[in-house]
Design an enzyme around this catalytic site. Structure first.
Site, PDB file in Angstrom:
ATOM      1  N   SER A 118      -1.164  -3.516  10.428  1.00  0.00           N
ATOM      2  CA  SER A 118      -0.820  -4.366   9.287  1.00  0.00           C
ATOM      3  C   SER A 118       0.422  -5.198   9.593  1.00  0.00           C
ATOM      4  O   SER A 118       1.413  -4.685  10.117  1.00  0.00           O
ATOM      5  CB  SER A 118      -0.575  -3.491   8.065  1.00  0.00           C
ATOM      6  OG  SER A 118      -1.736  -2.737   7.805  1.00  0.00           O
ATOM      7  N   ASP A 172      -9.177  -9.817   9.115  1.00  0.00           N
ATOM      8  CA  ASP A 172      -8.668  -8.468   8.802  1.00  0.00           C
ATOM      9  C   ASP A 172      -9.664  -7.350   9.095  1.00  0.00           C
ATOM     10  O   ASP A 172      -9.247  -6.265   9.480  1.00  0.00           O
ATOM     11  CB  ASP A 172      -8.251  -8.404   7.327  1.00  0.00           C
ATOM     12  CG  ASP A 172      -7.340  -7.232   7.004  1.00  0.00           C
ATOM     13  OD1 ASP A 172      -6.366  -7.000   7.748  1.00  0.00           O
ATOM     14  OD2 ASP A 172      -7.598  -6.524   6.007  1.00  0.00           O
ATOM     15  N   CYS A 210       0.901  -7.437  11.830  1.00  0.00           N
ATOM     16  CA  CYS A 210       1.211  -7.568  13.253  1.00  0.00           C
ATOM     17  C   CYS A 210       0.466  -8.722  13.914  1.00  0.00           C
ATOM     18  O   CYS A 210       0.319  -8.750  15.141  1.00  0.00           O
ATOM     19  CB  CYS A 210       0.938  -6.261  13.979  1.00  0.00           C
ATOM     20  SG  CYS A 210       2.135  -4.988  13.531  1.00  0.00           S
ATOM     21  N   ASP A 254       0.974 -20.275  21.418  1.00  0.00           N
ATOM     22  CA  ASP A 254       1.054 -19.967  22.849  1.00  0.00           C
ATOM     23  C   ASP A 254       0.283 -18.705  23.218  1.00  0.00           C
ATOM     24  O   ASP A 254       0.048 -18.444  24.411  1.00  0.00           O
ATOM     25  CB  ASP A 254       2.521 -19.867  23.287  1.00  0.00           C
ATOM     26  CG  ASP A 254       3.136 -21.251  23.451  1.00  0.00           C
ATOM     27  OD1 ASP A 254       2.527 -22.076  24.159  1.00  0.00           O
ATOM     28  OD2 ASP A 254       4.200 -21.507  22.848  1.00  0.00           O
ATOM     29  N   ARG A 256       0.836  -1.197   0.000  1.00  0.00           N
ATOM     30  CA  ARG A 256       0.000   0.000   0.000  1.00  0.00           C
ATOM     31  C   ARG A 256       0.872   1.250   0.000  1.00  0.00           C
ATOM     32  O   ARG A 256       2.009   1.242   0.463  1.00  0.00           O
ATOM     33  CB  ARG A 256      -0.908   0.021   1.245  1.00  0.00           C
ATOM     34  CG  ARG A 256      -2.088  -0.931   1.185  1.00  0.00           C
ATOM     35  CD  ARG A 256      -2.978  -0.831   2.408  1.00  0.00           C
ATOM     36  NE  ARG A 256      -2.285  -1.249   3.609  1.00  0.00           N
ATOM     37  CZ  ARG A 256      -1.737  -0.451   4.504  1.00  0.00           C
ATOM     38  NH1 ARG A 256      -1.855   0.873   4.374  1.00  0.00           N
ATOM     39  NH2 ARG A 256      -1.106  -0.926   5.547  1.00  0.00           N
ATOM     40  N   LYS A 267      -9.608  -2.402   1.829  1.00  0.00           N
ATOM     41  CA  LYS A 267      -9.259  -1.239   2.633  1.00  0.00           C
ATOM     42  C   LYS A 267     -10.104  -0.037   2.218  1.00  0.00           C
ATOM     43  O   LYS A 267     -10.502   0.771   3.056  1.00  0.00           O
ATOM     44  CB  LYS A 267      -7.770  -0.926   2.486  1.00  0.00           C
ATOM     45  CG  LYS A 267      -6.866  -2.096   2.866  1.00  0.00           C
ATOM     46  CD  LYS A 267      -7.068  -2.528   4.286  1.00  0.00           C
ATOM     47  CE  LYS A 267      -6.238  -3.756   4.606  1.00  0.00           C
ATOM     48  NZ  LYS A 267      -6.281  -4.093   6.024  1.00  0.00           N
ATOM     49  N   HIS A 277     -10.366  -2.426  11.664  1.00  0.00           N
ATOM     50  CA  HIS A 277      -9.273  -3.270  11.152  1.00  0.00           C
ATOM     51  C   HIS A 277      -9.024  -4.374  12.186  1.00  0.00           C
ATOM     52  O   HIS A 277      -8.016  -4.355  12.891  1.00  0.00           O
ATOM     53  CB  HIS A 277      -8.038  -2.394  10.955  1.00  0.00           C
ATOM     54  CG  HIS A 277      -6.918  -3.047  10.206  1.00  0.00           C
ATOM     55  ND1 HIS A 277      -5.609  -2.620  10.322  1.00  0.00           N
ATOM     56  CD2 HIS A 277      -6.892  -4.063   9.321  1.00  0.00           C
ATOM     57  CE1 HIS A 277      -4.836  -3.361   9.538  1.00  0.00           C
ATOM     58  NE2 HIS A 277      -5.581  -4.244   8.923  1.00  0.00           N
ATOM     59  N   TYR A 288      -1.512  -3.678  -6.980  1.00  0.00           N
ATOM     60  CA  TYR A 288      -1.212  -4.477  -5.796  1.00  0.00           C
ATOM     61  C   TYR A 288      -2.248  -4.375  -4.681  1.00  0.00           C
ATOM     62  O   TYR A 288      -2.580  -3.284  -4.201  1.00  0.00           O
ATOM     63  CB  TYR A 288       0.152  -4.081  -5.215  1.00  0.00           C
ATOM     64  CG  TYR A 288       0.571  -5.037  -4.136  1.00  0.00           C
ATOM     65  CD1 TYR A 288       1.199  -6.239  -4.468  1.00  0.00           C
ATOM     66  CD2 TYR A 288       0.274  -4.786  -2.810  1.00  0.00           C
ATOM     67  CE1 TYR A 288       1.533  -7.156  -3.481  1.00  0.00           C
ATOM     68  CE2 TYR A 288       0.615  -5.700  -1.818  1.00  0.00           C
ATOM     69  CZ  TYR A 288       1.242  -6.879  -2.163  1.00  0.00           C
ATOM     70  OH  TYR A 288       1.568  -7.782  -1.195  1.00  0.00           O
ATOM     71  N   ARG A 293       2.014 -12.119  -0.546  1.00  0.00           N
ATOM     72  CA  ARG A 293       0.703 -12.425   0.038  1.00  0.00           C
ATOM     73  C   ARG A 293       0.055 -13.626  -0.635  1.00  0.00           C
ATOM     74  O   ARG A 293       0.361 -13.960  -1.786  1.00  0.00           O
ATOM     75  CB  ARG A 293      -0.227 -11.216  -0.155  1.00  0.00           C
ATOM     76  CG  ARG A 293       0.228  -9.948   0.553  1.00  0.00           C
ATOM     77  CD  ARG A 293      -0.564  -9.673   1.785  1.00  0.00           C
ATOM     78  NE  ARG A 293       0.038  -8.622   2.624  1.00  0.00           N
ATOM     79  CZ  ARG A 293      -0.467  -8.240   3.776  1.00  0.00           C
ATOM     80  NH1 ARG A 293      -1.572  -8.789   4.241  1.00  0.00           N
ATOM     81  NH2 ARG A 293       0.121  -7.305   4.502  1.00  0.00           N
TER      82      ARG A 293
HETATM   83  P1  GTP Z   1      -2.336  -7.648   7.563  1.00  0.00           P
HETATM   84  O1  GTP Z   1      -2.871  -8.694   6.659  1.00  0.00           O
HETATM   85  O2  GTP Z   1      -1.229  -6.848   6.955  1.00  0.00           O
HETATM   86  O3  GTP Z   1      -3.396  -6.739   8.127  1.00  0.00           O
HETATM   87  O4  GTP Z   1      -1.563  -8.377   8.772  1.00  0.00           O
HETATM   88  P2  GTP Z   1      -1.938  -9.341   9.989  1.00  0.00           P
HETATM   89  O5  GTP Z   1      -2.188  -8.503  11.195  1.00  0.00           O
HETATM   90  O6  GTP Z   1      -2.982 -10.334   9.610  1.00  0.00           O
HETATM   91  O7  GTP Z   1      -0.535 -10.080  10.263  1.00  0.00           O
HETATM   92  P3  GTP Z   1      -0.115 -11.625  10.160  1.00  0.00           P
HETATM   93  O8  GTP Z   1      -0.918 -12.510  11.065  1.00  0.00           O
HETATM   94  O9  GTP Z   1      -0.086 -11.995   8.736  1.00  0.00           O
HETATM   95  O10 GTP Z   1       1.372 -11.585  10.747  1.00  0.00           O
HETATM   96  C1  GTP Z   1       2.373 -10.811  10.188  1.00  0.00           C
HETATM   97  C2  GTP Z   1       3.730 -11.264  10.628  1.00  0.00           C
HETATM   98  O11 GTP Z   1       3.824 -11.326  12.041  1.00  0.00           O
HETATM   99  C3  GTP Z   1       4.096 -12.648  10.102  1.00  0.00           C
HETATM  100  O12 GTP Z   1       5.419 -12.631   9.645  1.00  0.00           O
HETATM  101  C4  GTP Z   1       3.947 -13.530  11.306  1.00  0.00           C
HETATM  102  O13 GTP Z   1       4.773 -14.652  11.241  1.00  0.00           O
HETATM  103  C5  GTP Z   1       4.297 -12.587  12.461  1.00  0.00           C
HETATM  104  N1  GTP Z   1       3.588 -12.979  13.702  1.00  0.00           N
HETATM  105  C6  GTP Z   1       2.262 -13.237  13.836  1.00  0.00           C
HETATM  106  N2  GTP Z   1       1.955 -13.608  15.094  1.00  0.00           N
HETATM  107  C7  GTP Z   1       3.113 -13.572  15.792  1.00  0.00           C
HETATM  108  C8  GTP Z   1       3.454 -13.853  17.159  1.00  0.00           C
HETATM  109  O14 GTP Z   1       2.620 -14.207  17.991  1.00  0.00           O
HETATM  110  N3  GTP Z   1       4.756 -13.697  17.497  1.00  0.00           N
HETATM  111  C9  GTP Z   1       5.708 -13.303  16.604  1.00  0.00           C
HETATM  112  N4  GTP Z   1       6.966 -13.174  17.034  1.00  0.00           N
HETATM  113  N5  GTP Z   1       5.427 -13.047  15.307  1.00  0.00           N
HETATM  114  C10 GTP Z   1       4.148 -13.180  14.903  1.00  0.00           C
HETATM  115  C1  SPV Z   2      -2.849  -4.448   5.379  1.00  0.00           C
HETATM  116  O1  SPV Z   2      -1.879  -3.810   4.937  1.00  0.00           O
HETATM  117  O2  SPV Z   2      -3.366  -4.168   6.489  1.00  0.00           O
HETATM  118  C2  SPV Z   2      -3.399  -5.592   4.624  1.00  0.00           C
HETATM  119  C3  SPV Z   2      -2.842  -5.896   3.296  1.00  0.00           C
HETATM  120  O3  SPV Z   2      -4.307  -6.247   5.111  1.00  0.00           O
HETATM  121  S1  SPV Z   2      -3.482  -4.873   2.020  1.00  0.00           S
HETATM  122  O4  SPV Z   2      -4.742  -5.477   1.566  1.00  0.00           O
HETATM  123  O5  SPV Z   2      -2.514  -4.859   0.922  1.00  0.00           O
HETATM  124  O6  SPV Z   2      -3.724  -3.547   2.509  1.00  0.00           O
HETATM  125 MN    MN Z   3      -4.916  -5.504   7.153  1.00  0.00          MN
END
Ligand code: GTP
Ligand code: SPV
Ligand code: MN
Length: 601
Positions: free
Chosen positions: A267, A294, A269, A511, A86, A225, A245, A216, A385
């Protein structure tokens, strides 16, 4: 140029599902007159349409077919290397006044922006096919559900929208033929995928979106979004609900007692991971199910918040996904998945950093170049992704299609913070919880272009997604609280705190169930906690840590707060509120004073 393919001519019966609604027909004609496509393809979301578009995409190198045995019915797409995330600096909220967009959004006068975009769109689809995608956001029978139409000149967008939304006839039927019905108008064109001509623009008062110059993810899947969050949040305030979100998960005890929880993390996280977590062995009989990963749309029902996931699929971060970290995601992306910007192995499989097993001896990286384990570059882009239908998820919640949504017992805010923020704590009440959300901060990630790893305030994980004035958004949260007779409890979590060795103190992933369990215990009024200046903190014996291989001193560290760090944090809150220029509601300013005072007690 890559990703920009010439027009296609479909056989009879494909691409001709023209809706009856005159307002849609007029709008499509207007956009066609401006963009001058070779032809118009009316999508219906059917299997044969999808098969035809995949075939054309393979011929035009928009997609690469993956090994049918290893990842059946799955494809790889490579975006332009200048177009991998983005673009927040080119995202605009074009409300009649700048005040409506507020201090955190880029703003432009609507007429000015329309003119600029129309100039760029003039003749932009010459020699290309213009696709018209009807879709709905939300379960088919929900009152919250919204109809959208997206015009695009990208087949990748059409194929992705079919996964990410409920697309085709279901939307045409829901809209009906009333020319005054409410629906979102989305226009997308790749133009020449030039970063200097890339703009993602929202016109909330017109329920309209125009996105140019990108191909993208969040820039171009306008349902996500743009509609479900930016326009969605604007509509939500007008109509008295919340567009957030947030992931939504169900958690069921061995006795069969079920709670639903919504969690806002910025994002990349951890939302997708948390939404699908598999509890550790010690939690035998506990089950987590996914409603959404999401976005949550929440309305008030019987004095409680009730949430639906407006989406139909997951557009998730690939790197780091493995059978160890997220087995349910791995199972979800084993078939019928559209990958973007991962590496391609010599046997037609996909690979990325953090996947199980040894790296391949040779692969083609996300840019299309040769790659070996000795290469300096990453094989998969950090923001690569997957797009996969939620039906692929082995732990999909049975109530995901329920129009009235699921009742929310707890809301969790969380960011990526290497210091200061403890593993988990609970807000004293709703307004304190709103304050926790409003002052959230997180290290930036590869989900947006720009520097990675910089701590910034990201209120409710909505900084890039709030479609109106952030002060009014905070006020809206406070007002919603007043209408809830049975409000969810509010928590803050941080999976990412680091020790002196700069390593994560907490193992995370499955965990995190231990933290979720404490949250559920608090909802059930059975969990212990100690009062601290920042909220209710669990002491080590309040969290079930059985079979956890983490040193006790790390547990004490991660559950605790450092008063010196918190003085800096408090100053950060004040700076942030001041930077917003007077829009922060009195209630939140008061919360900050009370927090500061509690530290002095
Ligand atoms: P968007 O789709 O961008 O909104 O992201 P999201 O919040 O769904 O994040 P996602 O679950 O895809 O995690 C993003 C990154 O954080 C990945 O590389 C994961 O491996 C890492 N991650 C997720 N949960 C944990 C956790 O509990 N601990 C750690 N250390 N890393 C984590
Ligand atoms: C984010 O960035 O929070 C996402 C991926 O979920 S995107 O759809 O590219 O914004
Ligand atoms: Mn997101």
């Amino acid at each position: 140029m890559r990703n920009i393919a010439p027009a296609i001519s479909p056989p009879a019966g494909i691409g001709d599902r023209k809706p009856a609604n005159q307002a849609v027909l007029d709008w499509v004609q207007d956009v066609a007159k401006l963009t001058q496509p070779e032809n118009i393809f009316w999508c219906d979301g059917s299997d044969c349409e999808n098969a035809f578009l995949i075939e054309q995409s393979l011929q035009q190198n928009v997609l690469i077919k993956l090994n049918e045995k290893k990842v059946p019915r799955s494809y790889l797409h490579r975006s332009n290397p200048n177009d991998v995330a983005r673009v927040e600096q080119f995202t605009f909220i074009c409300t009649p006044t700048k005040e409506e967009a507020g201090p955190t959004n880029n703003w432009s006068e609507p007429a000015e922006m329309y003119l600029k975009l129309q100039t760029m769109l003039k003749g932009a689809m010459r020699g290309r096919t213009m696709f018209v995608i009807p879709y709905i956001m939300g379960p088919a029978d929900s009152l919250l559900t919204k109809v959208g139409f997206e015009i695009t000149d990208s087949k990748y967008v059409v194929l992705s929208m079919r996964i990410m939304t409920r697309m085709g006839d279901v939307a045409i039927k829901r809209l009906g033929d009333d020319a005054n019905a409410e629906w979102n108008r989305g226009v997308h064109s790749l133009l020449d995928v030039d970063p200097t001509r890339r703009f993602i623009c929202h016109f909330p008062q017109d329920n309209a979106i125009i996105s140019v110059g990108s191909g993208y993810g969040g820039n171009v899947l306008l349902s996500k979004k743009c509609l479900a969050l930016r326009i969605g949040s604007y509509l939500a305030r007008k109509q008295g609900w919340l567009a957030e979100h947030m992931l939504i998960l169900g958690v069921e005890s061995p006795e069969g007692k079920k709670h639903y929880v919504a969690a806002a993390f910025p994002s990349a996280c951890g939302k997708t991971n948390f939404a699908m977590l598999i509890p550790p062995k010690h939690f035998a009989g506990w089950k987590v199910t996914t409603v959404g990963d999401d976005i949550a749309w929440m309305q008030i029902r019987d004095g409680r918040l009730s949430a639906v996931n407006p989406e139909n699929g997951y557009f998730g971060v690939v790197p780091g996904t493995s059978y160890k970290s997220n087995p349910n995601a791995m199972k979800s992306i084993e078939h019928d998945t559209l990958y973007t910007n991962v590496a391609l192995t010599d046997d037609g499989d996909v690979w990325w950093e953090g996947k199980d097993g040894a790296p391949p001896a040779h692969a083609i990286d996300w840019r299309g170049n040769d790659w070996t384990p000795d290469s300096k570059e990453k094989a998969a882009h950090p923001n690569s992704r997957f797009a996969t239908p939620m039906g692929n998820n082995p732990v999909l919640d049975p109530d995901v299609e329920k129009g009235e949504g699921v009742p929310i017992s707890a809301i969790i805010f969380g960011g990526r913070r290497s210091d200061t923020m403890p593993l988990v704590f609970q807000a004293f009440d709703w307004n304190h919880g709103v304050y926790l959300g409003a002052t959230m901060a997180s290290e930036t990630t590869a989900a947006a272009t720009g520097a990675v790893g910089q701590v910034r305030r990201d209120p409710m994980a909505m900084l890039p997604f709030c479609g109106y004035n952030i002060g009014d958004y905070f006020r809206h949260w406070i007002e919603i609280g007043k209408r809830l007779t049975n409000p969810p409890l509010i928590f803050n979590v941080n999976w990412f705190r680091k020790g002196k060795d700069r390593k994560f103190l907490w193992p995370g992933f499955g965990d995190n169930m231990r933290v979720l369990k404490w949250i559920i215990d608090r909802c059930e009024k059975s969990g212990g906690a100690v009062e601290s200046p920042i909220g209710w903190l669990p002491s080590p014996h309040d969290v079930d840590l059985a079979d956890l291989d983490v040193e006790h001193k790390c547990i004490v560290e991660i559950l605790g707060i450092d008063h010196e760090e918190w003085q800096k944090e408090l100053a950060g809150h004040q700076n942030f509120f001041e930077s917003l220029g007077g829009v922060v509601p009195e209630e939140l300013l008061k919360q900050r004073e009370q927090l500061a005072a509690r530290f002095k007690q």
